[in-house]
Scaffold this active site. Structure first.
Site, PDB file in Angstrom:
ATOM      1  N   LYS A  41       0.810  -1.204   0.000  1.00 18.92           N
ATOM      2  CA  LYS A  41       0.000   0.000   0.000  1.00 18.92           C
ATOM      3  C   LYS A  41       0.850   1.263   0.000  1.00 18.92           C
ATOM      4  O   LYS A  41       0.389   2.334  -0.337  1.00 18.92           O
ATOM      5  CB  LYS A  41      -0.895   0.006   1.255  1.00 18.92           C
ATOM      6  CG  LYS A  41      -1.830  -1.157   1.386  1.00 18.92           C
ATOM      7  CD  LYS A  41      -2.567  -1.023   2.738  1.00 18.92           C
ATOM      8  CE  LYS A  41      -3.345  -2.266   3.038  1.00 18.92           C
ATOM      9  NZ  LYS A  41      -3.940  -2.179   4.417  1.00 18.92           N
ATOM     10  N   GLY A  42       2.092   1.131   0.448  1.00 19.43           N
ATOM     11  CA  GLY A  42       2.912   2.295   0.777  1.00 19.43           C
ATOM     12  C   GLY A  42       3.141   3.294  -0.344  1.00 19.43           C
ATOM     13  O   GLY A  42       3.368   4.475  -0.086  1.00 19.43           O
ATOM     14  N   ASP A 100       7.559   2.488  -1.849  1.00 18.77           N
ATOM     15  CA  ASP A 100       7.611   3.507  -0.793  1.00 18.77           C
ATOM     16  C   ASP A 100       9.017   3.627  -0.202  1.00 18.77           C
ATOM     17  O   ASP A 100       9.554   4.715  -0.040  1.00 18.77           O
ATOM     18  CB  ASP A 100       6.578   3.232   0.316  1.00 18.77           C
ATOM     19  CG  ASP A 100       6.687   1.833   0.936  1.00 18.77           C
ATOM     20  OD1 ASP A 100       7.474   1.000   0.445  1.00 18.77           O
ATOM     21  OD2 ASP A 100       5.972   1.590   1.932  1.00 18.77           O
ATOM     22  N   ASP A 103      14.328  -1.009   2.180  1.00 25.34           N
ATOM     23  CA  ASP A 103      14.976  -1.175   3.488  1.00 25.34           C
ATOM     24  C   ASP A 103      15.938  -2.373   3.385  1.00 25.34           C
ATOM     25  O   ASP A 103      17.091  -2.209   2.966  1.00 25.34           O
ATOM     26  CB  ASP A 103      13.880  -1.393   4.538  1.00 25.34           C
ATOM     27  CG  ASP A 103      14.407  -1.553   5.950  1.00 25.34           C
ATOM     28  OD1 ASP A 103      15.576  -1.222   6.184  1.00 25.34           O
ATOM     29  OD2 ASP A 103      13.648  -2.002   6.835  1.00 25.34           O
ATOM     30  N   LYS A 132      16.694   3.407   2.606  1.00 25.93           N
ATOM     31  CA  LYS A 132      17.284   3.272   3.949  1.00 25.93           C
ATOM     32  C   LYS A 132      18.437   2.282   3.857  1.00 25.93           C
ATOM     33  O   LYS A 132      18.301   1.097   4.176  1.00 25.93           O
ATOM     34  CB  LYS A 132      16.211   2.761   4.914  1.00 25.93           C
ATOM     35  CG  LYS A 132      16.501   3.004   6.377  1.00 25.93           C
ATOM     36  CD  LYS A 132      15.633   2.126   7.270  1.00 25.93           C
ATOM     37  CE  LYS A 132      14.255   2.688   7.528  1.00 25.93           C
ATOM     38  NZ  LYS A 132      13.524   1.923   8.585  1.00 25.93           N
ATOM     39  N   VAL A 154      10.071   5.563   9.968  1.00 30.60           N
ATOM     40  CA  VAL A 154       9.292   6.720   9.499  1.00 30.60           C
ATOM     41  C   VAL A 154       7.872   6.313   9.141  1.00 30.60           C
ATOM     42  O   VAL A 154       7.614   5.172   8.751  1.00 30.60           O
ATOM     43  CB  VAL A 154       9.967   7.393   8.285  1.00 30.60           C
ATOM     44  CG1 VAL A 154      11.261   8.068   8.691  1.00 30.60           C
ATOM     45  CG2 VAL A 154      10.209   6.403   7.159  1.00 30.60           C
ATOM     46  N   ASP A 160       3.345   3.256   6.830  1.00 30.88           N
ATOM     47  CA  ASP A 160       2.557   3.021   8.034  1.00 30.88           C
ATOM     48  C   ASP A 160       3.383   2.411   9.155  1.00 30.88           C
ATOM     49  O   ASP A 160       4.469   1.880   8.936  1.00 30.88           O
ATOM     50  CB  ASP A 160       1.402   2.059   7.726  1.00 30.88           C
ATOM     51  CG  ASP A 160       1.892   0.613   7.562  1.00 30.88           C
ATOM     52  OD1 ASP A 160       2.804   0.400   6.746  1.00 30.88           O
ATOM     53  OD2 ASP A 160       1.383  -0.273   8.264  1.00 30.88           O
ATOM     54  N   ARG A 170      -0.549   6.300   7.745  1.00 30.84           N
ATOM     55  CA  ARG A 170      -0.314   6.380   6.298  1.00 30.84           C
ATOM     56  C   ARG A 170      -0.781   7.692   5.703  1.00 30.84           C
ATOM     57  O   ARG A 170      -0.226   8.194   4.733  1.00 30.84           O
ATOM     58  CB  ARG A 170      -1.120   5.280   5.599  1.00 30.84           C
ATOM     59  CG  ARG A 170      -0.300   4.111   5.158  1.00 30.84           C
ATOM     60  CD  ARG A 170      -1.127   3.227   4.267  1.00 30.84           C
ATOM     61  NE  ARG A 170      -1.073   1.838   4.667  1.00 30.84           N
ATOM     62  CZ  ARG A 170      -0.004   1.065   4.511  1.00 30.84           C
ATOM     63  NH1 ARG A 170       1.087   1.535   3.947  1.00 30.84           N
ATOM     64  NH2 ARG A 170      -0.004  -0.183   4.922  1.00 30.84           N
TER      65      ARG A 170
HETATM   66  P1  IMP Z   1      12.243  -4.337   2.585  1.00 26.88           P
HETATM   67  O1  IMP Z   1      11.611  -5.496   1.884  1.00 26.88           O
HETATM   68  O2  IMP Z   1      12.938  -4.733   3.847  1.00 26.88           O
HETATM   69  O3  IMP Z   1      13.099  -3.488   1.682  1.00 26.88           O
HETATM   70  O4  IMP Z   1      11.080  -3.451   3.154  1.00 26.88           O
HETATM   71  C1  IMP Z   1      10.135  -2.871   2.409  1.00 26.88           C
HETATM   72  C2  IMP Z   1       8.902  -2.619   3.254  1.00 26.88           C
HETATM   73  O5  IMP Z   1       9.195  -2.489   4.644  1.00 26.88           O
HETATM   74  C3  IMP Z   1       8.312  -1.313   2.845  1.00 26.88           C
HETATM   75  O6  IMP Z   1       7.452  -1.438   1.757  1.00 26.88           O
HETATM   76  C4  IMP Z   1       7.625  -0.854   4.117  1.00 26.88           C
HETATM   77  O7  IMP Z   1       6.300  -1.346   4.168  1.00 26.88           O
HETATM   78  C5  IMP Z   1       8.415  -1.472   5.234  1.00 26.88           C
HETATM   79  N1  IMP Z   1       9.305  -0.489   5.904  1.00 26.88           N
HETATM   80  C6  IMP Z   1      10.664  -0.503   5.959  1.00 26.88           C
HETATM   81  N2  IMP Z   1      11.136   0.546   6.672  1.00 26.88           N
HETATM   82  C7  IMP Z   1      10.043   1.238   7.067  1.00 26.88           C
HETATM   83  C8  IMP Z   1       9.865   2.447   7.838  1.00 26.88           C
HETATM   84  O8  IMP Z   1      10.802   3.125   8.299  1.00 26.88           O
HETATM   85  N3  IMP Z   1       8.580   2.844   8.033  1.00 26.88           N
HETATM   86  C9  IMP Z   1       7.498   2.164   7.540  1.00 26.88           C
HETATM   87  N4  IMP Z   1       7.620   1.045   6.816  1.00 26.88           N
HETATM   88  C10 IMP Z   1       8.883   0.576   6.582  1.00 26.88           C
HETATM   89 MG    MG Z   2       4.158  -1.256   5.776  1.00 23.47          MG
END
Ligand code: IMP
Ligand code: MG
Length: 183
Positions: A41-42, A100, A103, A132, A154, A160, A170
């Protein structure tokens, strides 16, 4: 709310997206029917602000998927869930993924691999509102980034906090850090 601290205002976000839309448009302007895929959703607000500023010769095709790697925790679970992953045939097309935040990189890596497997795209590029890098587990680099942020959690502008009461914050028009220590 006491534990929210504004990081980027709605105006700062808007200005940054103006610049990003110009940069992306330069790369996509002459491509045939680019496909923009928002990761729900982000990415809702980022995608809607971005595509309305893009200038391309051909019309964009806008699609969505819903992917999730977080569950209700603040740390990545490492598993990607696919509540909605139903795309039309976009074989051999030029694709822009809109996220969004990158990470750990697991969600983006999963989706890039999925698209490559299913559709052998002409090209895939990744635009992420936030990057990030401190959380990175897999080797993923957004081609376009709104803001690079430190190791903070954040919320707002689509992002969210999945606390006990579900998706929160959100809808904020700005981006804020959420300090859960002082709750
Ligand atoms: P990844 O798969 O670890 O890169 O994470 C992606 C998902 O983690 C994003 O789409 C977010 O939903 C969530 N996420 C990672 N860091 C944050 C944050 O600081 N705030 C909110 N959601 C986050
Ligand atoms: Mg999320």
């Amino acid at each position: 709310m006491k534990n929210l601290k504004q990081l980027y205002s709605a105006t700062q976000i808007s200005q940054r997206i103006d610049a990003l839309a110009n940069e992306i448009s330069d790369d996509f302007k002459d491509l045939e029917r680019p496909v923009v895929i928002g990761v729900l959703k982000g990415a809702i607000f980022f995608l809607s602000d971005l595509v309305r500023r893009m200038k391309t010769a051909d019309s964009l095709q806008i699609e969505f998927v819903h992917l999730s790697s977080y569950g209700s925790a603040r740390e990545s679970t490492g598993r990607i869930q696919t509540p909605y992953l139903d795309l039309p045939n976009i074989s051999h097309r030029h694709i822009l993924i809109v996220e969004d935040i990158v990470d750990s990189g697991r969600t983006s890596r999963f989706f890039i691999d999925y698209l490559n497997d299913q559709f052998a795209p002409a090209s895939i590029r990744l635009a992420s509102f936030l990057d990030k890098p401190s959380g990175r587990v897999l080797d993923v680099h957004p081609d376009y980034t709104g803001f690079t942020i430190d190791k903070v959690f954040v919320v707002g502008y689509g992002l969210d906090y999945g606390g006990e009461s579900g998706d929160c914050f959100r809808e904020l028009p700005y981006l804020a850090t959420l300090n859960l220590e002082i709750e």
